[in-house]
Design a protein around this motif. Structure first.
Motif, mmCIF file in Angstrom:
data_model
loop_
_atom_site.group_PDB
_atom_site.id
_atom_site.type_symbol
_atom_site.label_atom_id
_atom_site.label_comp_id
_atom_site.label_asym_id
_atom_site.label_seq_id
_atom_site.Cartn_x
_atom_site.Cartn_y
_atom_site.Cartn_z
ATOM 1 N N GLU A 119 -12.998 -12.754 -11.505
ATOM 2 C CA GLU A 119 -12.806 -13.256 -12.862
ATOM 3 C C GLU A 119 -13.158 -14.745 -12.973
ATOM 4 O OE1 GLU A 119 -8.751 -12.427 -13.822
ATOM 5 O OE2 GLU A 119 -9.197 -10.434 -14.535
ATOM 6 N N HIS A 149 -4.930 -7.589 -14.248
ATOM 7 C CA HIS A 149 -5.304 -6.180 -14.165
ATOM 8 C C HIS A 149 -4.232 -5.381 -13.433
ATOM 9 C CE1 HIS A 149 -9.105 -6.899 -15.940
ATOM 10 N NE2 HIS A 149 -9.646 -7.535 -14.913
ATOM 11 N N GLU A 150 -4.148 -4.100 -13.788
ATOM 12 C CA GLU A 150 -3.167 -3.211 -13.154
ATOM 13 C C GLU A 150 -3.367 -3.189 -11.637
ATOM 14 O OE1 GLU A 150 -0.618 -1.501 -14.052
ATOM 15 O OE2 GLU A 150 -0.665 -1.329 -16.226
ATOM 16 N N ASN A 155 -1.589 -4.714 -6.767
ATOM 17 C CA ASN A 155 -1.275 -4.232 -8.106
ATOM 18 C C ASN A 155 -0.538 -5.325 -8.868
ATOM 19 O OD1 ASN A 155 1.784 -3.813 -8.008
ATOM 20 N ND2 ASN A 155 1.146 -2.507 -6.292
ATOM 21 N N ARG A 156 -0.560 -5.200 -10.181
ATOM 22 C CA ARG A 156 -0.016 -6.248 -11.042
ATOM 23 C C ARG A 156 1.457 -6.523 -10.777
ATOM 24 N NH1 ARG A 156 -0.664 -5.200 -17.261
ATOM 25 N NH2 ARG A 156 0.830 -3.551 -16.796
ATOM 26 N N PHE A 158 -6.305 -4.649 -8.474
ATOM 27 C CA PHE A 158 -7.464 -5.492 -8.191
ATOM 28 C C PHE A 158 -7.541 -5.724 -6.686
ATOM 29 C CE2 PHE A 158 -3.797 -8.109 -9.105
ATOM 30 C CZ PHE A 158 -3.786 -9.038 -8.085
#
Length: 217
Positions: free
Chosen positions: A8, A148-149, A159-160, A151
């Motif tokens: 990102e 993001h949930e 996970n998030r 990545f």
């Protein structure tokens, strides 16, 4: 452990530009937002909340195209469910429902921290450790919704929920960054519309104004 998701980077650069321009509008020193990560946990939350209160007032006055009422708007409660700044921004489609929940919870968290002097020693580690499983999931959903949930970082899957619970300050900073960028974009677009409207009004006045009288010698 603190890190920014590598995939990102370009998106983060764009948001950072928006936030930097917002800092200028609000009269903040260059790098104010980035430096929040260096603050202790108590100062981080209090200053972040203050930043959003100022940005919200600025964004609302720009959206309504009445900068003269910015000081009055700034006096509104940030999270009042009936007439707070967050409610108004949601009604005007300036923020999403998820963003409004984040801002409301942030304001509530700030009030909890500043209204009890003992909270000056607030630490994320201690706070997170006292949450039960459902509270942890709720915390991650609200304060980490900008992540993001799932990545990957260096081929390691995250996970998030786990990321937010292990790095609450970074998760909140990333999510807040996105919302601040959205608010600045709204301010910029509203000011552009205001300029266009001003030009249109002057043009209409020029076209519809009666011609000057002719003087005959």
């Amino acid at each position: 452990m603190s890190y920014i998701l590598p995939y990102e980077v370009s998106f983060m650069d764009e948001m950072s530009k928006e936030v930097s321009e917002l800092e200028i509008i609000l009269g903040l020193p260059d790098g104010f937002y980035d430096n929040l990560l260096k603050e202790d946990d108590w100062s981080f939350m209090v200053k972040l909340s203050a930043l959003f209160e100022a940005a919200s007032g600025q964004a609302l006055s720009a959206k309504l195209q009445h900068p003269e009422i910015e000081s009055e708007l700034s006096c509104l409660d940030q999270a009042n469910p009936q007439y707070g700044k967050v409610t108004l921004m949601l009604k005007l489609n300036m923020i999403t429902k998820e963003q409004s929940v984040f801002l409301t919870k942030l304001a509530e968290f700030r009030n909890k921290l500043v209204h009890n002097i003992s909270e000056v020693n607030f630490k994320w580690d201690s706070y997170i450790s006292c949450l039960d499983t459902n509270q942890k999931k709720s915390f991650a959903k609200v304060f980490g919704h900008g992540i993001h949930e799932t990545f990957k970082v260096k081929n390691v899957l995250f996970n998030r929920t786990n990321f937010t619970l292990e790095n609450p300050k970074m998760a909140i900073w990333l999510t807040a960054n996105e919302i601040l960028a959205c608010l600045h974009a709204d301010i910029r677009n509203s000011k552009d519309i205001q300029k266009i409207n001003g030009i249109s009004q002057r043009l209409i006045q020029k076209i519809t104004s009666p011609p000057p009288p002719l003087f005959v010698k």
